[in-house]
Design an enzyme around this catalytic site. Structure first.
Site, mmCIF file in Angstrom:
data_model
loop_
_atom_site.group_PDB
_atom_site.id
_atom_site.type_symbol
_atom_site.label_atom_id
_atom_site.label_comp_id
_atom_site.label_asym_id
_atom_site.label_seq_id
_atom_site.Cartn_x
_atom_site.Cartn_y
_atom_site.Cartn_z
ATOM 1 N N PHE A 184 91.366 40.705 31.594
ATOM 2 C CA PHE A 184 91.980 39.369 31.710
ATOM 3 C C PHE A 184 93.144 39.197 30.734
ATOM 4 O O PHE A 184 93.973 38.306 30.905
ATOM 5 C CB PHE A 184 90.933 38.282 31.458
ATOM 6 N N SER A 224 81.652 36.374 22.921
ATOM 7 C CA SER A 224 81.717 37.814 23.178
ATOM 8 C C SER A 224 82.850 38.492 22.422
ATOM 9 O O SER A 224 82.727 39.624 21.972
ATOM 10 C CB SER A 224 81.897 38.068 24.680
ATOM 11 N N ARG A 259 83.386 46.964 23.214
ATOM 12 C CA ARG A 259 82.148 46.193 23.217
ATOM 13 C C ARG A 259 81.027 46.844 22.401
ATOM 14 O O ARG A 259 80.369 46.152 21.631
ATOM 15 C CB ARG A 259 81.695 45.993 24.667
ATOM 16 N N ASP A 314 78.495 45.500 33.356
ATOM 17 C CA ASP A 314 79.287 44.538 34.134
ATOM 18 C C ASP A 314 80.103 45.219 35.234
ATOM 19 O O ASP A 314 80.530 44.585 36.194
ATOM 20 C CB ASP A 314 80.227 43.739 33.218
ATOM 21 N N ARG A 354 84.836 44.882 18.091
ATOM 22 C CA ARG A 354 84.990 43.435 18.302
ATOM 23 C C ARG A 354 84.332 42.632 17.176
ATOM 24 O O ARG A 354 84.808 41.575 16.777
ATOM 25 C CB ARG A 354 84.440 43.001 19.665
ATOM 26 N N GLU A 368 93.726 32.131 31.562
ATOM 27 C CA GLU A 368 94.363 33.105 30.687
ATOM 28 C C GLU A 368 95.889 33.019 30.726
ATOM 29 O O GLU A 368 96.559 33.221 29.711
ATOM 30 C CB GLU A 368 93.918 34.528 31.051
#
Lengths: 313, 276
Positions: free
Chosen positions: A81, A35, A165, A115, A8, A56
């Site tokens: 998402f 993020s 991530r 998460d 990312r 979204e």
């Protein structure tokens, strides 16, 4: 080992560089730009960045409208998402229309970590792969992410780019060219082949090195483009090795393993052992702990390789 | 001062009468389709395509053209009739609506039909796409405008309200939406199925410039569009009060005609009415 970098992060930097060269690139995000790292683009090109808020579905449609008017929208949010939540919008407004929208999803796979399951996209490759006209790309490391972002910006049509991530090591040799739809043979071998994608490429290379000490020659191929698959290379590897182990940080249903099994079963039937998430949701934990719990270990890969070889005829 | 002369109104009325015949004939020949919503939305499209939009059927991909997104895609026979009459494609296309290998799909397909700006049919998505087109026009520093037509039942979709927020947030005054408020959806009157009322207040609360007109009155529609064009800093929605099945007596306000084709007898009766 060279410096670790999250895909990312590489994406965010690549977007800025591309933005300087290509004035048709615009970026949309859904309140996750810090993020997803699109905040870097937003800072340099505020007029070409659209924060769509936490909506979204609308973001996908807006991107379609921008693409229909000649822009190249990169659309980012977390993988869950960016795919399942907006499947119909992608299907009807982006894939059916063949519009030039690049969906760059971060926080995919189990390594989202703490998460937990609600945020761990384990089915996104399956959802995007089933759509006609969609290209599906999963870079293996930071450097490859740069190459992939550049390549998809230059190709016409919808693309799903799967990013992660955590920081990951560089596993692709510097200077190795990147071409959409072309797999990369990273290690020759004749006993079976690891076909890996994303962060599992590095793990497969590690496993093949350990296997070599046992006298087993496992090939390693990086399948960074899951759709369209590199049919020529895969059939060549099937003939050469006679057994496949697919490895992906994704459900074993519908992802890389399924795609390869579909190709192989109809063209050159050999055993295909699929390593991935076994039809279950994820959970909270550190990425490292989750990778171990869900079987992304060298030991498990070696075991899968042995099974694949035993099933050879 | 009237925005349109009485003679011009009469011209549009005659044009719409012919287009309504085309719609009924297309759906009759296709043996399926949605006559009710096509007939209710037609006059909005007539005003836009004959009096307002800057378009060139001979150069229909001109980047500087105005755009229209028919978000209520099932009403496409009305759009097809208009596009054919304006010369975007031969009128012979109309007879293959919904048939195999046809350039005219059951719901609009921008890749198959010249003049269709966005593929629609899955309700709720058109306003988002129109917002994207309006943002693109702004990025291009272009004065081109974007129009989008929503169904009244369609605004039950949540994405519409996400998009409504976007258009207001980005102050898309180059965007004009129309609500084809005919009051009916497949399962009945929208106020009974799930009422979107108070409609005007909702859009106003979402930051839109809201106008209400009689949706079959050309002069009123044109006047409202003129006000939309001069309004600055916010998108405009023109709530057009329409009649589902407008122009065919036995189809008007009858939910049965949302999504079925006329049989031969009904077809001949409808055509006879529209030829009067």
């Amino acid at each position: 080992m060279t410096e670790k970098i999250a895909t990312r992060d590489a994406y965010g930097k690549a977007l800025v560089e591309l933005g300087r060269r290509m004035d048709k690139i615009v970026v949309l995000d859904a309140d996750l730009s810090k993020s997803t790292k699109t905040a870097l683009f937003a800072e340099e090109f505020p007029l070409r960045f659209f924060n769509m808020g936490i909506s979204e579905a609308d973001m996908m449609g807006t991107a379609a409208g921008l693409a229909a008017s000649g822009y190249i929208p990169f659309v980012s949010t977390f993988g869950v998402f960016a795919t399942g939540r907006v499947f119909d919008q992608i299907r009807n407004s982006i894939a059916y229309t063949r519009l030039n929208v690049k969906i760059a999803a971060t926080h995919t796979g189990i390594t989202v970590g703490e998460d937990g399951a609600s945020h761990q996209a384990l089915e996104d490759i399956a959802l995007m792969r089933v759509l006609p006209h969609m290209t599906v790309v999963v870079p293996a490391d930071g450097r490859q992410t740069y190459q992939a972002v550049e390549a998809i910006a230059g190709c016409e049509g919808p693309v799903y780019l799967r990013l992660g991530r955590p920081k990951v090591p560089q596993v692709i040799p510097e200077g190795l060219p990147f071409e959409l739809g072309r797999g990369q043979l990273l290690r020759e071998g004749k006993d079976f082949a690891f076909l890996a994608t994303g962060i599992t490429v590095g793990l497969s290379l590690e496993a093949s090195q350990l296997l070599e000490r046992q006298g087993i020659n496992a090939a390693v191929v990086n399948i960074h483009t899951i759709k369209p698959l590199d049919k020529d290379l895969l059939l060549h590897m099937a003939a050469k090795t006679g057994a496949f182990v697919t490895v992906e940080e994704h459900s074993v249903i519908g992802g890389l393993g399924s795609a390869i099994a579909e190709l192989i079963s109809g063209n050159y039937p050999i055993p295909v052992i699929r390593v991935g998430i076994n039809d279950t949701f994820g959970e909270s934990g550190s990425p490292e702990a989750l990778l171990i719990k869900y079987g992304f270990t060298v030991e498990n890969l070696i075991k899968a390789g042995q099974t694949a070889m035993e099933k050879k005829r | 001062m009237p925005v349109i002369s009485a003679a011009a109104v009469e011209e549009l009325r005659l044009k719409a009468r012919k287009l309504r015949q085309d719609i009924i004939t297309m759906i009759y020949e296709a043996a399926s389709g949605h006559p009710g919503g096509a007939l209710s939305v037609l006059d909005i499209l007539v005003v836009l395509y004959y009096k307002v939009m800057k378009i060139d059927p001979g150069n229909y991909l001109d980047p500087q053209r105005d755009r229209l997104v028919l978000s209520k895609g099932h009403a496409c026979p009305a759009l097809y009739a208009v596009l054919a009459d304006r010369g975007f494609f031969p009128s012979s296309y109309l007879s293959v609506l919904r048939k195999i290998d046809s350039p005219l799909q059951g719901h609009p397909d921008m890749r198959k039909t010249p003049g269709v700006e966005m593929s629609t049919g899955s309700l709720g998505q058109g306003l988002s796409a129109a917002n994207g087109m309006a943002l693109a026009a702004r990025l291009d520093n272009s004065r081109r405008r974007v129009y989008v037509v929503l169904g009244d039942g369609e605004i039950q979709e949540g994405q519409v309200w996400e998009a409504a927020m976007t258009a207001a947030h980005y102050r898309l005054d180059n965007l004009t939406a129309f609500l084809d408020y005919n009051g009916l959806q497949i399962d009945g009157w929208i106020r009974d199925v799930k009422s979107p009322e108070p409609v005007a207040e909702k859009w106003r609360a979402f930051g839109w410039h809201v106008l209400e007109v009689e949706g079959h009155d050309y002069a009123s529609l044109l006047k409202a569009i003129g006000r939309a064009h001069t309004n600055k800093g916010a998108p405009t929605i023109i709530i057009a009060h329409t009649v589902k099945g407008k122009g065919v007596s036995f189809m008007e306000n009858q939910i049965d005609w949302h999504g079925r084709a006329p049989n031969k007898e009904e077809y001949e009766q409808a055509l006879a009415e529209l030829q009067k």
